[in-house]
Design a protein around this motif. Structure first.
Motif, PDB file in Angstrom:
ATOM      1  N   MET A   1       0.107 -29.870   1.243  1.00  9.30           N
ATOM      2  CA  MET A   1      -0.276 -29.471  -0.107  1.00  9.30           C
ATOM      3  C   MET A   1      -0.925 -28.091  -0.019  1.00  9.30           C
ATOM      4  N   ASN A   2      -0.422 -27.136  -0.801  1.00 12.25           N
ATOM      5  CA  ASN A   2      -0.988 -25.792  -0.774  1.00 12.25           C
ATOM      6  C   ASN A   2      -2.127 -25.656  -1.797  1.00 12.25           C
ATOM      7  N   ARG A   3      -2.774 -24.488  -1.798  1.00  8.60           N
ATOM      8  CA  ARG A   3      -3.934 -24.262  -2.679  1.00  8.60           C
ATOM      9  C   ARG A   3      -3.584 -24.458  -4.146  1.00  8.60           C
ATOM     10  N   GLN A   4      -2.405 -23.968  -4.553  1.00  9.46           N
ATOM     11  CA  GLN A   4      -2.018 -24.096  -5.961  1.00  9.46           C
ATOM     12  C   GLN A   4      -1.820 -25.565  -6.344  1.00  9.46           C
ATOM     13  N   GLU A   5      -1.209 -26.331  -5.463  1.00 11.60           N
ATOM     14  CA  GLU A   5      -1.015 -27.755  -5.736  1.00 11.60           C
ATOM     15  C   GLU A   5      -2.354 -28.483  -5.813  1.00 11.60           C
ATOM     16  N   ILE A   6      -3.271 -28.121  -4.909  1.00  6.79           N
ATOM     17  CA  ILE A   6      -4.606 -28.715  -4.949  1.00  6.79           C
ATOM     18  C   ILE A   6      -5.300 -28.334  -6.251  1.00  6.79           C
ATOM     19  N   LEU A   7      -5.183 -27.069  -6.653  1.00 10.94           N
ATOM     20  CA  LEU A   7      -5.794 -26.606  -7.906  1.00 10.94           C
ATOM     21  C   LEU A   7      -5.240 -27.369  -9.098  1.00 10.94           C
ATOM     22  N   ASP A   8      -3.927 -27.544  -9.137  1.00  6.33           N
ATOM     23  CA  ASP A   8      -3.301 -28.258 -10.255  1.00  6.33           C
ATOM     24  C   ASP A   8      -3.834 -29.688 -10.358  1.00  6.33           C
ATOM     25  N   GLU A   9      -3.988 -30.342  -9.221  1.00  4.82           N
ATOM     26  CA  GLU A   9      -4.517 -31.709  -9.216  1.00  4.82           C
ATOM     27  C   GLU A   9      -6.016 -31.719  -9.510  1.00  4.82           C
ATOM     28  N   LEU A  10      -6.722 -30.699  -9.014  1.00  7.92           N
ATOM     29  CA  LEU A  10      -8.166 -30.608  -9.253  1.00  7.92           C
ATOM     30  C   LEU A  10      -8.463 -30.455 -10.741  1.00  7.92           C
ATOM     31  N   LYS A  11      -7.615 -29.732 -11.460  1.00 11.67           N
ATOM     32  CA  LYS A  11      -7.790 -29.594 -12.915  1.00 11.67           C
ATOM     33  C   LYS A  11      -7.803 -30.977 -13.578  1.00 11.67           C
ATOM     34  N   LYS A  12      -6.944 -31.860 -13.109  1.00 12.43           N
ATOM     35  CA  LYS A  12      -6.879 -33.215 -13.660  1.00 12.43           C
ATOM     36  C   LYS A  12      -8.149 -33.994 -13.348  1.00 12.43           C
ATOM     37  N   THR A  69     -18.160 -24.227  -6.799  1.00 10.77           N
ATOM     38  CA  THR A  69     -17.127 -23.462  -7.499  1.00 10.77           C
ATOM     39  C   THR A  69     -15.767 -24.119  -7.256  1.00 10.77           C
ATOM     40  N   VAL A  70     -14.803 -23.728  -8.037  1.00 10.74           N
ATOM     41  CA  VAL A  70     -13.445 -24.269  -7.862  1.00 10.74           C
ATOM     42  C   VAL A  70     -12.934 -23.923  -6.468  1.00 10.74           C
ATOM     43  N   GLY A  71     -13.162 -22.698  -6.033  1.00  7.22           N
ATOM     44  CA  GLY A  71     -12.707 -22.274  -4.709  1.00  7.22           C
ATOM     45  C   GLY A  71     -13.333 -23.079  -3.589  1.00  7.22           C
ATOM     46  N   SER A  72     -14.630 -23.337  -3.701  1.00  7.45           N
ATOM     47  CA  SER A  72     -15.292 -24.119  -2.647  1.00  7.45           C
ATOM     48  C   SER A  72     -14.803 -25.568  -2.660  1.00  7.45           C
ATOM     49  N   CYS A  73     -14.479 -26.090  -3.836  1.00 14.65           N
ATOM     50  CA  CYS A  73     -13.909 -27.438  -3.914  1.00 14.65           C
ATOM     51  C   CYS A  73     -12.565 -27.491  -3.195  1.00 14.65           C
ATOM     52  N   ILE A  74     -11.731 -26.494  -3.460  1.00 17.00           N
ATOM     53  CA  ILE A  74     -10.417 -26.444  -2.820  1.00 17.00           C
ATOM     54  C   ILE A  74     -10.575 -26.312  -1.309  1.00 17.00           C
ATOM     55  N   ASN A  75     -11.517 -25.480  -0.862  1.00 17.01           N
ATOM     56  CA  ASN A  75     -11.751 -25.313   0.574  1.00 17.01           C
ATOM     57  C   ASN A  75     -12.140 -26.629   1.230  1.00 17.01           C
ATOM     58  N   VAL A  76     -13.054 -27.362   0.610  1.00 19.39           N
ATOM     59  CA  VAL A  76     -13.500 -28.649   1.161  1.00 19.39           C
ATOM     60  C   VAL A  76     -12.326 -29.627   1.193  1.00 19.39           C
ATOM     61  N   ILE A  77     -11.572 -29.685   0.113  1.00 18.91           N
ATOM     62  CA  ILE A  77     -10.434 -30.617   0.048  1.00 18.91           C
ATOM     63  C   ILE A  77      -9.393 -30.252   1.114  1.00 18.91           C
ATOM     64  N   GLU A  78      -9.083 -28.964   1.233  1.00 14.65           N
ATOM     65  CA  GLU A  78      -8.118 -28.520   2.247  1.00 14.65           C
ATOM     66  C   GLU A  78      -8.576 -28.896   3.652  1.00 14.65           C
ATOM     67  N   THR A  79      -9.843 -28.636   3.945  1.00 15.74           N
ATOM     68  CA  THR A  79     -10.384 -28.939   5.268  1.00 15.74           C
ATOM     69  C   THR A  79     -10.290 -30.424   5.572  1.00 15.74           C
ATOM     70  N   ARG A  80     -10.673 -31.254   4.607  1.00 14.26           N
ATOM     71  CA  ARG A  80     -10.632 -32.711   4.815  1.00 14.26           C
ATOM     72  C   ARG A  80      -9.194 -33.208   4.969  1.00 14.26           C
ATOM     73  N   MET A  81      -8.280 -32.650   4.195  1.00 16.76           N
ATOM     74  CA  MET A  81      -6.876 -33.068   4.289  1.00 16.76           C
ATOM     75  C   MET A  81      -6.281 -32.667   5.636  1.00 16.76           C
ATOM     76  N   ASN A  82      -6.633 -31.482   6.113  1.00 20.40           N
ATOM     77  CA  ASN A  82      -6.141 -31.013   7.406  1.00 20.40           C
ATOM     78  C   ASN A  82      -6.680 -31.866   8.553  1.00 20.40           C
ATOM     79  N   ARG A  83      -7.920 -32.307   8.453  1.00 18.87           N
ATOM     80  CA  ARG A  83      -8.505 -33.166   9.490  1.00 18.87           C
ATOM     81  C   ARG A  83      -7.766 -34.485   9.585  1.00 18.87           C
ATOM     82  N   GLN A  84      -7.335 -34.998   8.435  1.00 17.79           N
ATOM     83  CA  GLN A  84      -6.634 -36.274   8.428  1.00 17.79           C
ATOM     84  C   GLN A  84      -5.250 -36.161   9.033  1.00 17.79           C
ATOM     85  N   SER A  85      -4.627 -34.995   8.910  1.00 17.86           N
ATOM     86  CA  SER A  85      -3.263 -34.841   9.416  1.00 17.86           C
ATOM     87  C   SER A  85      -3.224 -34.514  10.910  1.00 17.86           C
ATOM     88  N   GLU A  86      -4.398 -34.299  11.501  1.00 18.86           N
ATOM     89  CA  GLU A  86      -4.446 -33.978  12.944  1.00 18.86           C
ATOM     90  C   GLU A  86      -4.308 -35.232  13.780  1.00 18.86           C
TER      91      GLU A  86
END
Length: 86
Positions: A1-12, A69-86
């Motif tokens: 999932m890329n940043r834009q996809e995360i942003l789109d879901e985060l809006k919801k 901020t929205v950016g920091s939310c996306i960063n945290v979500i990205e980091t957590r998602m990447n940890r799970q895929s390792e």
């Protein structure tokens, strides 16, 4: 999932807690959850819980504190998602 996809879901995730729904259309990485979106600080916990469920991740206390901020939310979500895929 890329940043834009995360942003789109985060809006919801943010929508039920955002007073001014029009603001959701213009959010970017610098958008402040409390100041810009007028989200009640008590609802930030609900947003974190919703994000954990939406992205199937766990957000610890330290990471939750970063989510101002929205950016920091996306960063945290990205980091957590990447940890799970390792």
């Amino acid at each position: 999932m890329n940043r834009q996809e995360i942003l789109d879901e985060l809006k919801k995730v943010l929508a039920p807690y955002t007073e001014d729904k029009e603001q959701l259309n213009n959010i970017n990485d610098q958008t402040d959850l409390i100041r810009d979106l007028k989200i009640n600080s008590a609802n930030l916990v609900d947003i974190i819980i919703d994000a954990e469920a939406k992205y199937n991740i766990e957000i610890d206390y330290d990471a939750a504190e970063e989510m101002t901020t929205v950016g920091s939310c996306i960063n945290v979500i990205e980091t957590r998602m990447n940890r799970q895929s390792e």
